[in-house]
Scaffold this active site. Structure first.
Site, PDB file in Angstrom:
ATOM      1  N   ASN A  66       0.734  -1.883   0.087  1.00 55.27           N
ATOM      2  CA  ASN A  66      -0.048   0.174  -0.098  1.00 55.27           C
ATOM      3  C   ASN A  66       0.573   1.167   0.006  1.00 55.27           C
ATOM      4  O   ASN A  66       0.535   2.289  -0.434  1.00 55.27           O
ATOM      5  CB  ASN A  66      -1.036  -0.842   0.924  1.00 55.27           C
ATOM      6  CG  ASN A  66       0.153  -0.325   2.439  1.00 55.27           C
ATOM      7  OD1 ASN A  66       0.626  -0.006   2.664  1.00 55.27           O
ATOM      8  ND2 ASN A  66      -1.490   0.828   3.468  1.00 55.27           N
ATOM      9  N   TYR A  67       2.687   0.948   0.681  1.00 50.17           N
ATOM     10  CA  TYR A  67       2.990   2.662   0.465  1.00 50.17           C
ATOM     11  C   TYR A  67       4.012   1.849  -0.124  1.00 50.17           C
ATOM     12  O   TYR A  67       4.986   1.722   1.045  1.00 50.17           O
ATOM     13  CB  TYR A  67       2.782   3.181   1.559  1.00 50.17           C
ATOM     14  CG  TYR A  67       2.132   4.108   2.185  1.00 50.17           C
ATOM     15  CD1 TYR A  67       2.377   5.469   1.801  1.00 50.17           C
ATOM     16  CD2 TYR A  67       1.443   3.321   2.635  1.00 50.17           C
ATOM     17  CE1 TYR A  67       0.836   6.280   1.925  1.00 50.17           C
ATOM     18  CE2 TYR A  67      -0.165   4.021   3.318  1.00 50.17           C
ATOM     19  CZ  TYR A  67      -0.461   5.614   2.970  1.00 50.17           C
ATOM     20  OH  TYR A  67      -1.082   6.391   3.443  1.00 50.17           O
ATOM     21  N   GLU A  75       4.510  -3.901  11.822  1.00 47.61           N
ATOM     22  CA  GLU A  75       4.039  -2.850  11.940  1.00 47.61           C
ATOM     23  C   GLU A  75       3.095  -3.699  11.257  1.00 47.61           C
ATOM     24  O   GLU A  75       2.490  -4.142   9.538  1.00 47.61           O
ATOM     25  CB  GLU A  75       3.886  -1.709  11.095  1.00 47.61           C
ATOM     26  CG  GLU A  75       2.917  -0.419  12.022  1.00 47.61           C
ATOM     27  CD  GLU A  75       3.091  -0.294  10.400  1.00 47.61           C
ATOM     28  OE1 GLU A  75       3.601   0.420   9.324  1.00 47.61           O
ATOM     29  OE2 GLU A  75       1.448   0.552  10.004  1.00 47.61           O
ATOM     30  N   CYS A  98      -3.174   0.775   6.934  1.00 47.43           N
ATOM     31  CA  CYS A  98      -3.740   0.076   8.018  1.00 47.43           C
ATOM     32  C   CYS A  98      -3.992   1.245   9.194  1.00 47.43           C
ATOM     33  O   CYS A  98      -4.626   0.571   9.807  1.00 47.43           O
ATOM     34  CB  CYS A  98      -2.670  -0.282   8.812  1.00 47.43           C
ATOM     35  SG  CYS A  98      -1.269   1.136   9.274  1.00 47.43           S
TER      36      CYS A  98
END
Ligand code: NDP
Ligand code: 3PG
Length: 472
Positions: free
Chosen positions: A152-153, A248, A282
């Site tokens: 996502n990043y 994370e 997230c």
């Protein structure tokens, strides 16, 4: 184009490749190497060999490489942003700002590294100590850092591991997400152009399901820094053994709305927090816990905000774009169907075309529904009505996750009281949940992670204290 890995300062192909397609339209974007175990071994050995010279540099010398990389990244923001937008179906504006945010992060890491200077301690402050005893307490790199990033990043969540690791004197093995690996390799090219010495930064591409365990268990790895799903994070925790890790993972961030909240502001923040990048963050708000008394009003304000969202092409900067892949879209649809079957009331149109899912808000969600607990990683927002603050806190804390929460109220003392009770890493008052600014601490507890990120905290995590003690 055939992208290559940077290993020991050279660009390398592998026998096998993986073709990367755009989730937007299936366009072929290029191939990346599927590395073999032997090639991984070589990258690890190269990193190990490069460690002594890199850690021997001063922070100022290491910072010069990072600052150069940041400048190149910013120079190439349009090229890298365009690829990123195609590769993970992110709005082009958001993709370019991810690249710029990353350049800022790298510069900040370079600067922050200059301040990690250690301290000089004296034993006279301890009853059984001696004032003639001194300790020089410094920080040392942990060694070879394995940085694993999610889709996502693919630029920012890679650099948020790489830059603090490098400035701390570590060498890096970087495993980008497969869907996102071209973006990861473009970031790698930036560091190569900045002249990073051979072996200090190595990229390894290949499917996590094939080389993931091998990387994690590799004897040369001293620290694993991972962002991604909770099941993989838990596995890393088990395989890491005695080695330090930073994880994370997923989240189920609650937006708690009290009776006295500014409901217009709350609705705007909740919708921006829940639906940005189609909910694939997230830190997205993934459930609303609202006091019964204001629930009707809030639900209608949220519905109105969601109806303003545009759906479609990342290159038109649509708010909602296709989710990352078909398994993800199927999973989200499963959560939607379960909520519908169990009586949740959809406030917006339920619609899916291929992997494009229209933003859905469900009201009257109850705790027997999967959407009350599971992380959709997609554009679905459940509203759960509660009767008291205690009930809101209880439901918020029942989650297996503990990343962030938001509390909307004008009563600051009460907001603080609630914040203290919430089992999460960060609570935002009257704002959406979010990771940034990147200089702030960022952490999840329970199923949301281990360790603390944020530039200064990441440097501290990837360096360890070394004391040299002497008596005069
Ligand atoms: N908290 C957060 O910031 C994020 C959470 N997520 C969660 O993760 C889910 C899927 O996203 P995704 O990026 O695919 O997350 P994954 O956990 O599937 O993947 C994250 C990274 O781990 C790699 N990986 C996969 N298997 C292994 C393994 N056995 N050992 C080591 N590394 C491995 C992946 O590689 P490869 O791509 O090759 O499989 C990727 O680089 C989402 O639905 C969401 O729940 C996702 C992104 C961010
Ligand atoms: O992985 C994620 O989703 C990010 O860490 C969230 O970052 P953001 O809050 O800056 O979008």
């Amino acid at each position: 184009m055939n992208y290559q890995n940077l290993v020991n300062g050279e660009w390398k192909d592998s026998k096998n490749t993986i073709t990367i397609y755009s989730p937007i339209n299936g366009e072929e974007l290029g191939t990346v190497p599927a590395m073999s175990r032997e090639e991984v071994d070589f990258a690890m050995e190269s990193a190990r060999k490069a460690l002594p010279a890199w850690r021997a540099l001063s922070a100022v010398e290491r910072a010069a490489y990072l600052n150069k990389a940041a400048d190149i990244l910013e120079r190439d923001k349009d090229k890298i942003g365009e690829n990123l937008a195609k590769e993970v179906a992110k709005g082009i504006k958001a993709a370019i700002s991810e690249v710029v945010r990353t350049a800022d992060l790298i510069r900040y890491a370079a600067e922050e590294g200059l301040r990690i200077t250690g301290e000089f301690v004296n034993g006279g402050g301890f009853e059984a100590g001696s004032k003639r005893k001194y300790g020089a307490v410094k920080r040392e790199p942990v060694g070879v850092v394995l940085a694993i990033a999610p889709f996502n990043y693919p630029v920012n969540l890679s650099a948020s591991k790489i830059a603090p690791a490098l400035i701390g004197g570590n060498v890096v093995i970087f495993k980008p997400p497969t869907q996102g690996s071209i973006s990861g390799l473009l970031l790698t090219q930036v560091f190569a152009e900045a002249g990073i010495p051979a072996g200090v930064f190595n990229s390894v591409t290949g499917k996590g399901s094939e080389i993931g365990d091998y990387l994690i268990e590799h004897k040369e790895v001293n620290f694993i820094n991972f962002t991604g799903s909770t099941p993989i994070g838990e596995k890393i925790g088990k395989l890491a053994g005695m080695r330090p890790i930073m994880l994370e993972l997923g989240g189920k961030d609650a937006g708690i709305v009290l009776e006295d909240a500014d409901l217009e502001k709350a609705a705007k923040n909740i919708v921006a927090g829940a639906f940005s990048y189609s909910g694939q963050r997230c830190t997205a708000i993934k459930r609303v816990l609202v006091m019964d008394f204001v629930a009707d009003k809030l639900a209608s304000l949220i519905k109105a905000e969601v109806e303003k969202l545009t759906v479609g092409d990342p290159f038109d900067n649509a708010d909602i774009t296709t989710v990352i892949d078909t398994p993800s879209a199927d999973f989200i649809e499963g959560l939607i169907k379960d909520a519908q079957e169990k009586g949740a009331k959809a406030l917006t149109t339920v619609k899916r075309e291929k992997n494009l899912i229209w933003p859905v808000v469900f009201d009257n969600v109850t705790t027997d529904m999967r959407i009350a607990w599971e992380e959709p990683f997609g554009p679905v927002l459940p509203i759960i009505r509660v009767k008291s603050v205690d009930e809101a806190v209880e439901i918020a804390n029942k989650s297996e996750y503990g990343l962030q929460s938001a509390v909307f109220t004008k009563n600051f003392p009460l907001a603080f009281e609630i914040a203290e009770k919430l089992e999460v890493g960060t609570v935002h008052i009257n704002n959406k949940t979010q990771r940034g600014p990147d200089s702030f601490p960022f952490l999840g507890i329970k199923g949301s992670g281990a360790g603390v990120q944020g530039i200064k905290y990441s440097i501290e995590s990837m360096t360890r204290v070394k004391s040299i003690v002497f008596d005069i």
